[in-house]
Design a protein around this motif. Structure first.
Motif, mmCIF file in Angstrom:
data_model
loop_
_atom_site.group_PDB
_atom_site.id
_atom_site.type_symbol
_atom_site.label_atom_id
_atom_site.label_comp_id
_atom_site.label_asym_id
_atom_site.label_seq_id
_atom_site.Cartn_x
_atom_site.Cartn_y
_atom_site.Cartn_z
ATOM 1 N N THR A 257 -5.076 -16.534 17.834
ATOM 2 C CA THR A 257 -4.561 -15.842 16.639
ATOM 3 C C THR A 257 -5.682 -15.402 15.717
ATOM 4 N N GLY A 258 -6.885 -15.933 15.960
ATOM 5 C CA GLY A 258 -7.997 -15.745 15.033
ATOM 6 C C GLY A 258 -8.128 -16.917 14.081
ATOM 7 N N GLY A 259 -7.140 -17.854 14.112
ATOM 8 C CA GLY A 259 -7.175 -18.970 13.167
ATOM 9 C C GLY A 259 -6.949 -18.474 11.749
ATOM 10 N N LEU A 260 -7.573 -19.106 10.784
ATOM 11 C CA LEU A 260 -7.419 -18.679 9.394
ATOM 12 C C LEU A 260 -8.005 -17.291 9.150
ATOM 13 N N SER A 261 -8.949 -16.873 10.010
ATOM 14 C CA SER A 261 -9.431 -15.487 9.982
ATOM 15 C C SER A 261 -8.494 -14.665 10.867
ATOM 16 N N LEU A 262 -7.251 -14.564 10.433
ATOM 17 C CA LEU A 262 -6.145 -14.084 11.264
ATOM 18 C C LEU A 262 -6.368 -12.657 11.760
ATOM 19 N N LYS A 263 -6.063 -12.455 13.048
ATOM 20 C CA LYS A 263 -6.156 -11.118 13.618
ATOM 21 C C LYS A 263 -4.991 -10.262 13.129
ATOM 22 N N PRO A 264 -5.176 -8.956 13.045
ATOM 23 C CA PRO A 264 -4.031 -8.072 12.771
ATOM 24 C C PRO A 264 -3.167 -7.934 14.016
ATOM 25 N N THR A 265 -1.927 -7.553 13.830
ATOM 26 C CA THR A 265 -1.034 -7.271 14.948
ATOM 27 C C THR A 265 -0.145 -6.102 14.543
ATOM 28 N N PRO A 266 0.246 -5.178 15.396
ATOM 29 C CA PRO A 266 -0.020 -5.186 16.828
ATOM 30 C C PRO A 266 -1.426 -4.715 17.189
ATOM 31 N N ASN A 267 -1.655 -4.647 18.475
ATOM 32 C CA ASN A 267 -2.885 -4.116 19.090
ATOM 33 C C ASN A 267 -4.091 -5.028 18.985
ATOM 34 N N SER A 268 -3.956 -6.204 18.389
ATOM 35 C CA SER A 268 -5.064 -7.155 18.405
ATOM 36 C C SER A 268 -4.584 -8.528 18.850
#
Length: 484
Positions: A257-268
């Motif tokens: 998920t990226g953890g607390l440095s959360l990834k954007p969604t969709p497409n990531s």
């Protein structure tokens, strides 16, 4: 794999057959035209004259296909083999439409049978998935591929089958979603593969990982409700020719998920089940080596967890102590893969390895630099060893692009409060990740493969298909086999 590969000295007169004919052929040899009426022979001759590369004849009782091999004068042997793999992909669409269940490959060039078969088989792979409304009919799919070639042996055909099974295992693992393949299930799948083909597996659980103080793996796992695993696979046949083992290390982040440095969604974030593709590669290579009884002592190490922002998740600014004793300032929790790998790379030293290779979907920077067309590689091996790896990459068309690890890049991961930090600058992101890993590889030669570009494809790409590709399994098997 459901597609069986076989070898034969000849083929029946009435059988679905593909003939590989030499470039420049203007008239079919008797072997490829014995049962053709004159009108059919004239049709094929006319098609050859127009430089058509794939010709199809429906004989009603059986089908003939003709694949024209690349001209040896206009290409290299490596690119010729790749062209035949792609011809295999093109041919498969015809086989599927014609509902061909068994196909003979008759090679009139004596150089192309294995490559064409490889392209057909890699294209034929299907992830079983979880659909309940099955629309495809397995009864009409290609079931058996028999190679007829004076230059190919039954042993070579069975070896190809073993390698392909390793690729398909890696693809299956990458394609499985998190709720079907968490860290524990991943470890169990690796162990099951070992049971099948004969390598030993040891799975370290949370208690043992804590006892070893693998700070990188433990930090990434802190936000997850599920425990981490550290899987050790060892293939050590009685006749192994190497005194020191080759060690393969694979990133096993089953979802990121990226953890607390959360990834954007969709497409990531939505495709981040792929983040254990490095661990899948290691598993596929071990499987293929053991299946084909290659006499090498090889060890695989796969640290596995998911990376989530829940509970006591590690945070930007944290300082963690790694298995090696080095301290790391975490500036971005989405740069987590290198933390797992670093613990495993330091752990690899205990084996006094001949060579360590690690595989990871590590950086978007690598994918942006060279796309899905190749693999970024860097390391501390000699130029001769790196050349051997590149040559294996050309033979399998899993090509390597070497990036530098110059001393100046160490400045990119300097920390004010710890030995190093886990994120470099805005530039050279793939290299700063490699430079981070290098700090944990003291005492042995090492190469890092960043497979972020080709490991998982969002759209079909010839015989690599869509989804998990099993990238680097064929490359690594090919390289290691040269060490026997």
């Amino acid at each position: 794999m459901s597609l069986e590969l076989a070898h034969a000295a000849d083929f029946p007169s009435i059988a679905d057959t593909v003939f590989i004919v030499p470039a420049g052929t203007t008239e079919l040899p008797i072997l490829a035209a014995a049962d053709l009426p004159e009108a059919a022979r004239n049709y094929v001759t006319a098609q050859l004259a127009t430089d058509t590369k794939l010709i199809h004849l429906n004989q009603y009782s059986h089908h003939h296909y003709y694949v024209v091999a690349p001209s040896a004068e206009k290409t290299t042997p490596y690119l010729a083999a790749e062209a035949l793999r792609k011809s295999g992909h093109q041919l498969y669409s015809h086989l599927k439409a014609d509902k061909i269940r068994e196909l003979y490959v008759c090679d009139l060039t004596d150089t192309g049978a294995l490559a064409l078969a490889e392209g057909i088989a890699l294209t034929a792979y299907q992830f079983e998935g979880y659909k309940t409304d099955k629309k495809s009919n397995p009864a009409t799919d290609l079931q058996k591929l028999t190679l007829v070639s004076a230059s190919v042996t039954a042993a070579q055909v069975q070896e190809l089958a073993g390698v392909l099974q390793g690729v398909f295992l890696a693809r299956d693992l990458v394609n499985a979603p998190l709720n079907k393949l968490n860290a524990t299930q991943f470890a169990e799948r690796m162990a099951a593969a070992g049971e099948e083909v004969g390598y030993h597996t040891e799975i370290l659980d949370l208690v043992r990982i804590e006892a070893l103080r693998m700070g990188g793996l433990l930090a990434v796992n802190q936000g997850s409700p599920e425990p981490p695993t550290f899987t050790i696979m060892e293939y050590k046949p009685a006749g192994a020719t190497n005194t020191k083992p080759y060690v393969l290390v694979g990133k096993g982040v089953v979802f990121d998920t990226g953890g607390l440095s959360l990834k954007p969604t969709p497409n990531s974030m939505d495709m981040m089940k792929l983040d254990m593709a490095g661990g899948a590669t290691v598993t596929g290579v071990l499987y293929a080596l053991a299946k084909n009884q290659i006499p090498l002592h090889v060890i695989g190490l796969v640290p596995a967890t998911d990376n989530r922002p829940g509970g006591l998740a590690f945070a930007p600014g944290d300082v963690i102590t790694m298995y090696s004793g080095l301290t790391v300032e975490v500036l971005n929790t989405d740069a987590e893969g290198r933390l797992l790998l670093a613990d495993a790379l330091a752990f690899a030293k205990k084996y006094n390895p001949e060579l360590v290779l690690d595989f990871a979907t590590l950086t978007g920077a690598a994918a942006r630099a060279i796309g899905k067309e190749g693999i970024v590689a860097m390391g501390t091996v000699s130029e001769e060893q790196m050349l051997e790896l590149k040559q294996a990459g050309h033979r399998t068309h899993e090509r390597l692009v070497e990036f530098p690890l110059w001393d100046e890049y160490a400045d990119h991961i300097k920390s004010d409060i710890a030995d190093i930090n886990n994120v470099g600058k805005g530039e050279a992101g793939a290299i700063s990740a490699g430079k981070f890993l290098e700090r944990f590889t003291e005492g042995y030669p090492w190469v890092h493969f960043d497979i972020a570009g080709p490991a998982y494809l969002m759209a079909p790409d010839s015989y690599r298909g869509k989804g998990g590709t099993g990238t680097a399994v064929r490359l690594t098997y090919d390289f290691l086999k040269t060490k026997v």
